[in-house]
Design an enzyme around this catalytic site. Sequence first.
Site, mmCIF file in Angstrom:
data_model
loop_
_atom_site.group_PDB
_atom_site.id
_atom_site.type_symbol
_atom_site.label_atom_id
_atom_site.label_comp_id
_atom_site.label_asym_id
_atom_site.label_seq_id
_atom_site.Cartn_x
_atom_site.Cartn_y
_atom_site.Cartn_z
ATOM 1 N N PRO A 128 39.316 46.814 49.225
ATOM 2 C CA PRO A 128 40.526 45.819 49.212
ATOM 3 C C PRO A 128 41.789 46.123 49.783
ATOM 4 C CG PRO A 128 39.390 46.079 47.031
ATOM 5 C CD PRO A 128 38.806 47.069 47.963
ATOM 6 N N ILE A 157 31.885 42.687 52.134
ATOM 7 C CA ILE A 157 30.616 43.259 52.778
ATOM 8 C C ILE A 157 29.597 42.022 53.064
ATOM 9 C CG2 ILE A 157 28.771 44.831 52.252
ATOM 10 C CD1 ILE A 157 31.636 45.890 52.464
ATOM 11 N N ASP A 239 32.061 51.200 67.310
ATOM 12 C CA ASP A 239 31.981 50.978 68.738
ATOM 13 C C ASP A 239 30.871 50.213 69.274
ATOM 14 O OD1 ASP A 239 34.021 52.595 69.396
ATOM 15 O OD2 ASP A 239 32.867 54.366 70.041
ATOM 16 N N GLY A 241 29.015 48.263 67.015
ATOM 17 C CA GLY A 241 29.238 47.072 66.244
ATOM 18 C C GLY A 241 29.895 46.010 67.020
ATOM 19 N N GLY A 339 39.123 12.867 68.507
ATOM 20 C CA GLY A 339 38.836 12.715 67.212
ATOM 21 C C GLY A 339 37.710 13.128 66.650
ATOM 22 N N GLU A 362 35.300 43.808 62.475
ATOM 23 C CA GLU A 362 35.044 44.715 63.089
ATOM 24 C C GLU A 362 36.210 45.437 63.992
ATOM 25 O OE1 GLU A 362 31.247 45.585 64.420
ATOM 26 O OE2 GLU A 362 30.516 44.527 62.754
ATOM 27 N N GLY A 363 37.356 45.300 63.187
ATOM 28 C CA GLY A 363 38.639 45.582 63.806
ATOM 29 C C GLY A 363 39.497 44.458 64.457
HETATM 30 N N1 CAA Z 1 33.720 57.855 68.310
HETATM 31 C C1 CAA Z 1 33.706 58.966 67.557
HETATM 32 N N2 CAA Z 1 34.751 59.664 67.124
HETATM 33 C C2 CAA Z 1 35.773 58.988 66.987
HETATM 34 C C3 CAA Z 1 36.067 57.548 67.570
HETATM 35 C C4 CAA Z 1 35.057 57.132 68.040
HETATM 36 N N3 CAA Z 1 35.184 55.984 68.813
HETATM 37 N N4 CAA Z 1 37.185 57.228 67.051
HETATM 38 C C5 CAA Z 1 37.862 58.270 66.451
HETATM 39 N N5 CAA Z 1 37.098 59.389 66.277
HETATM 40 C C6 CAA Z 1 37.348 60.711 65.705
HETATM 41 C C7 CAA Z 1 38.411 61.107 66.515
HETATM 42 O O1 CAA Z 1 38.104 62.022 67.593
HETATM 43 C C8 CAA Z 1 39.033 62.167 65.266
HETATM 44 O O2 CAA Z 1 38.484 63.303 65.309
HETATM 45 P P1 CAA Z 1 38.720 64.845 65.116
HETATM 46 O O3 CAA Z 1 39.624 64.559 63.603
HETATM 47 O O4 CAA Z 1 38.065 65.718 65.008
HETATM 48 O O5 CAA Z 1 40.032 64.931 66.073
HETATM 49 C C9 CAA Z 1 38.868 61.226 63.848
HETATM 50 O O6 CAA Z 1 37.729 60.251 64.484
HETATM 51 C C10 CAA Z 1 39.851 60.401 63.514
HETATM 52 O O7 CAA Z 1 40.348 59.607 64.703
HETATM 53 P P2 CAA Z 1 41.699 58.619 64.812
HETATM 54 O O8 CAA Z 1 42.889 60.239 64.526
HETATM 55 O O9 CAA Z 1 41.793 58.291 66.131
HETATM 56 O O10 CAA Z 1 41.676 58.040 63.463
HETATM 57 P P3 CAA Z 1 42.890 57.270 63.169
HETATM 58 O O11 CAA Z 1 43.028 57.125 61.656
HETATM 59 O O12 CAA Z 1 44.054 57.131 64.046
HETATM 60 O O13 CAA Z 1 42.156 55.717 63.516
HETATM 61 C C11 CAA Z 1 41.325 53.650 64.180
HETATM 62 C C12 CAA Z 1 41.795 55.000 64.400
HETATM 63 C C13 CAA Z 1 40.951 53.227 65.686
HETATM 64 C C14 CAA Z 1 42.624 52.714 63.932
HETATM 65 C C15 CAA Z 1 40.202 53.392 63.347
HETATM 66 O O14 CAA Z 1 41.077 53.449 62.081
HETATM 67 C C16 CAA Z 1 39.655 52.002 63.442
HETATM 68 O O15 CAA Z 1 38.870 51.789 64.166
HETATM 69 N N6 CAA Z 1 39.945 50.919 62.488
HETATM 70 C C17 CAA Z 1 39.636 49.725 62.223
HETATM 71 C C18 CAA Z 1 38.305 49.624 61.345
HETATM 72 C C19 CAA Z 1 37.576 48.482 61.496
HETATM 73 O O16 CAA Z 1 37.152 48.173 62.637
HETATM 74 N N7 CAA Z 1 37.119 48.055 60.348
HETATM 75 C C20 CAA Z 1 36.130 46.846 60.293
HETATM 76 C C21 CAA Z 1 35.211 46.812 59.166
HETATM 77 S S1 CAA Z 1 33.697 46.787 59.292
HETATM 78 C C22 CAA Z 1 33.311 45.033 59.677
HETATM 79 O O17 CAA Z 1 34.210 44.084 59.963
HETATM 80 C C23 CAA Z 1 31.601 44.635 59.552
HETATM 81 C C24 CAA Z 1 31.303 43.216 59.358
HETATM 82 O O18 CAA Z 1 31.010 42.996 58.240
HETATM 83 C C25 CAA Z 1 31.188 42.374 60.211
#
Ligand code: CAA
Length: 381
Positions: A128, A157, A239, A241, A339, A362-363
């Site tokens: 939430p 979900i 990625d 997704g 319309g 998904e972001g």
């Molecule tokens: N692939 C592999 N590893 C990755 C990665 C990727 N694409 N992106 C980040 N990482 C790793 C980093 O290398 C880092 O590793 P180390 O700690 O070993 O260095 C670790 O993950 C942390 O990465 P960041 O420091 O970049 O993390 P952050 O907290 O700054 O967040 C962000 C980055 C890109 C903003 C991330 O939080 C994000 O993508 N947020 C969005 C979340 C999202 O998309 N939610 C959607 C929910 S699901 C949904 O909607 C499903 C549905 O029902 C349709």
Amino acid sequence: MNFELSETQTLIRDTARKFAREVLAPRAQKTDREEIFPLDAYRQMGELGLLGVNVPAEYGGAEAGVLSYSLAVIELAAACASTSVGMCVTNMCAELICQFGTVEQKKRYVTKLTSGEAIAGAFALSEPHAGSDPGAGNTTAAKKGDRWVINGTKQWITSGAYAGVIVVWARTSSEGNKGLSCFLVGKGAEGLTCGRAEDKMGLRGSNTVPLIFENVEVGEDQLLGRLGDGFKLAMVALDGGRVGIASQACGVGRAAIEASVRYVKDRHAFGQAIGEFQALRFMLADMTTQQQTAELLTFRAASMKEKKVPFTREASMAKLFASEMSNKVCDRAVQLHGGYGYIDEFPVERYLRDARVQTIYEGTSEIQRIVIAREVIKAAG
Ligand code: CAA
């Protein structure tokens, strides 16, 4: 660069197109209006290989690659975006388990997803208070002997009330992103309940619920990947997704253009079909150019994923551009219909409502821009 589809890609696209046009499209409006989760359609998708398009055949998948997957999602989304999102999330869960699971986990969970036995997969990451920042999640998994006990609430979900396999993220230590781990939970686990289904603006035939975990016990064999690697697993899954949601946006955009073309040929004003007016022709030209550009970006990201080269930036670019495209294109489609675009006699009002969430889930578009900019700066050294 090759713009021709392979035999397999053509076969998957045509299979998905036939299913989408014959089974999903005729009832898409009812699915939306009456919020029907089409259980039978999921079973049929399992039979057709659409719930594991990029999953190895030994686990029941079609093993047809990521571009095939994208083509299939476009076809389903053009007919019924609600069903396409459940398909996307199920494929995403199956692929994640294939990539990080043990052989036992793949046999136990992936085959259930690909066959349709599980109906759908659920991706229980958001909470939430933690959507864009999943590292702030505070659902916990505490060790009790050789078991883990999960407590917390997951939000938004997709397919949550129906999913037979749930991939859930929980905190196994307090270390922010590094404290998250990933677990596999089956339907009907003791202590797992789902809250009221959300009354959404669009995608009303997709089920969206909170999932509540109250002392849900899982074994060590239900930990997916390594302890503390949950955040990375989520990023890897997202990625892929994002290629799925970009494809969904391309499908909805395409449907809006097709409906608009039909309408401007049929509707007459001032003594001629409205499609003769340059103002509307220019709209159609821009809509088509944007939709085709989105497809190219999406197919590039899909093909990079298929070749197993880094595609984080390309997936985010495709998702950003395609989701913003579908919103613009669907809005223009409503405008072109006048319309009639505003009532449910024509499908474009549904397309516009379905498209709206694509820049959010998904972001968000803002998260995609963060990811793209980071990757661009990183690549510059
Ligand atoms: N692939 C592999 N590893 C990755 C990665 C990727 N694409 N992106 C980040 N990482 C790793 C980093 O290398 C880092 O590793 P180390 O700690 O070993 O260095 C670790 O993950 C942390 O990465 P960041 O420091 O970049 O993390 P952050 O907290 O700054 O967040 C962000 C980055 C890109 C903003 C991330 O939080 C994000 O993508 N947020 C969005 C979340 C999202 O998309 N939610 C959607 C929910 S699901 C949904 O909607 C499903 C549905 O029902 C349709």
